[in-house]
Write a protein that holds these residues in place. Structure first.
Motif, PDB file in Angstrom:
ATOM      1  N   PRO A 122      51.634  35.692  40.923  1.00 50.83           N
ATOM      2  CA  PRO A 122      51.336  34.278  41.186  1.00 50.83           C
ATOM      3  C   PRO A 122      50.281  34.063  42.269  1.00 50.83           C
ATOM      4  O   PRO A 122      49.619  33.024  42.288  1.00 50.83           O
ATOM      5  CB  PRO A 122      52.694  33.712  41.633  1.00 50.83           C
ATOM      6  CG  PRO A 122      53.707  34.671  41.090  1.00 50.83           C
ATOM      7  CD  PRO A 122      53.048  36.010  41.113  1.00 50.83           C
ATOM      8  N   SER A 123      50.124  35.019  43.171  1.00 52.33           N
ATOM      9  CA  SER A 123      49.176  34.857  44.275  1.00 52.33           C
ATOM     10  C   SER A 123      47.757  35.264  43.905  1.00 52.33           C
ATOM     11  O   SER A 123      46.823  35.052  44.688  1.00 52.33           O
ATOM     12  CB  SER A 123      49.637  35.693  45.483  1.00 52.33           C
ATOM     13  OG  SER A 123      49.685  37.079  45.146  1.00 52.33           O
ATOM     14  N   ALA A 124      47.566  35.843  42.723  1.00 54.21           N
ATOM     15  CA  ALA A 124      46.240  36.311  42.315  1.00 54.21           C
ATOM     16  C   ALA A 124      45.328  35.130  42.012  1.00 54.21           C
ATOM     17  O   ALA A 124      45.765  34.086  41.526  1.00 54.21           O
ATOM     18  CB  ALA A 124      46.350  37.221  41.101  1.00 54.21           C
ATOM     19  N   SER A 125      44.039  35.305  42.312  1.00 58.30           N
ATOM     20  CA  SER A 125      43.064  34.245  42.057  1.00 58.30           C
ATOM     21  C   SER A 125      42.739  34.123  40.574  1.00 58.30           C
ATOM     22  O   SER A 125      42.316  33.068  40.099  1.00 58.30           O
ATOM     23  CB  SER A 125      41.774  34.517  42.838  1.00 58.30           C
ATOM     24  OG  SER A 125      41.229  35.786  42.486  1.00 58.30           O
ATOM     25  N   GLU A 126      42.947  35.199  39.830  1.00 55.34           N
ATOM     26  CA  GLU A 126      42.671  35.213  38.393  1.00 55.34           C
ATOM     27  C   GLU A 126      43.920  35.651  37.639  1.00 55.34           C
ATOM     28  O   GLU A 126      44.537  36.655  37.981  1.00 55.34           O
ATOM     29  CB  GLU A 126      41.514  36.169  38.085  1.00 55.34           C
ATOM     30  CG  GLU A 126      41.137  36.229  36.607  1.00 55.34           C
ATOM     31  CD  GLU A 126      40.021  37.222  36.325  1.00 55.34           C
ATOM     32  OE1 GLU A 126      39.607  37.321  35.149  1.00 55.34           O
ATOM     33  OE2 GLU A 126      39.569  37.894  37.272  1.00 55.34           O
ATOM     34  N   SER A 127      44.304  34.885  36.635  1.00 52.30           N
ATOM     35  CA  SER A 127      45.482  35.235  35.834  1.00 52.30           C
ATOM     36  C   SER A 127      45.099  36.265  34.777  1.00 52.30           C
ATOM     37  O   SER A 127      44.333  35.969  33.858  1.00 52.30           O
ATOM     38  CB  SER A 127      46.061  33.979  35.158  1.00 52.30           C
ATOM     39  OG  SER A 127      46.498  33.056  36.121  1.00 52.30           O
TER      40      SER A 127
END
Length: 208
Positions: A122-127
């Motif tokens: 969830p904390s990633a800038s890109e899914s």
């Protein structure tokens, strides 16, 4: 992608077409299976899922092969209504793994469940769409999303996120991330169709 992953392309095309053609021949519509209707869109949906994986997360051929199996299980398997038909599909996938990919089914289906999603970090800038093998971590992530939903909405959803419920949410999330994605959810009243769909929509940053 690594050259070994790129080398899977001919096998992916052959196997996808074989599964589709066999489904047309063997999974015929009947009064109790009137939704057993397959067309070229199903091939597109399988490749749409396969093409969602990125080299940042998928570097091994085995993971790409697992994605192939996962997409077929979602496109075809989620429509099947009995264990006999599900066993038929698993048999076709096992045959493709051995003949086309030279892989052993026990290695591909090594984990308890085969799940891919883009909500694993969830904390990633890109899914990124990749295999989620840690079911405990998946459950924790979904419970976090559920807590966020309940804190942001006046009508809360007191859900218990057991493994089957988490897998259903992952399936709905997969549909929602696709262009023109749609699904028909079947179940008795109170089985959680609406609540899990709301949670999946929230996880996908969509409004209901």
């Amino acid at each position: 992608f690594d050259e070994k992953v790129q080398g899977l392309i001919p096998s992916l095309m052959t196997s996808t077409l074989n599964v589709f053609n066999r489904a047309l021949e063997d999974l015929l519509p009947t009064p109790s299976k009137s939704h057993y209707l397959f067309n070229l869109r199903d091939i597109w949906k399988v490749f749409q899922g396969i093409c969602s994986i990125k080299s940042k997360k998928v570097q091994e051929p085995l993971v790409a092969i697992r994605c192939f199996c996962h997409e077929n299980l979602r496109v075809y398997g989620d429509r099947l209504i009995n264990n006999e038909d599900r066993a038929w599909l698993r048999g076709k996938l096992d045959k493709s793994l051995i003949e086309d990919f030279k892989a052993q089914p026990k290695d591909v289906f090594a984990h308890e469940r085969l799940i891919f999603g883009d909500f694993g970090d969830p904390s990633a800038s890109e899914s990124l769409y990749y295999e989620i093998s840690d079911l405990g971590k998946m459950k924790t992530i979904m419970e976090g999303f559920l807590d966020d939903y309940n804190n942001m909405n006046p009508v809360t959803m007191p859900l218990v996120m057991f493994t089957d419920a988490c897998e259903h949410v992952a399936r709905v999330c997969r549909v929602l991330r696709q262009p023109s994605g749609n699904a028909l959810l079947l179940g008795v009243g109170g089985s959680g169709r609406q609540s899990l769909s709301r949670l999946a929509s929230f996880m996908s940053d969509l409004e209901v």
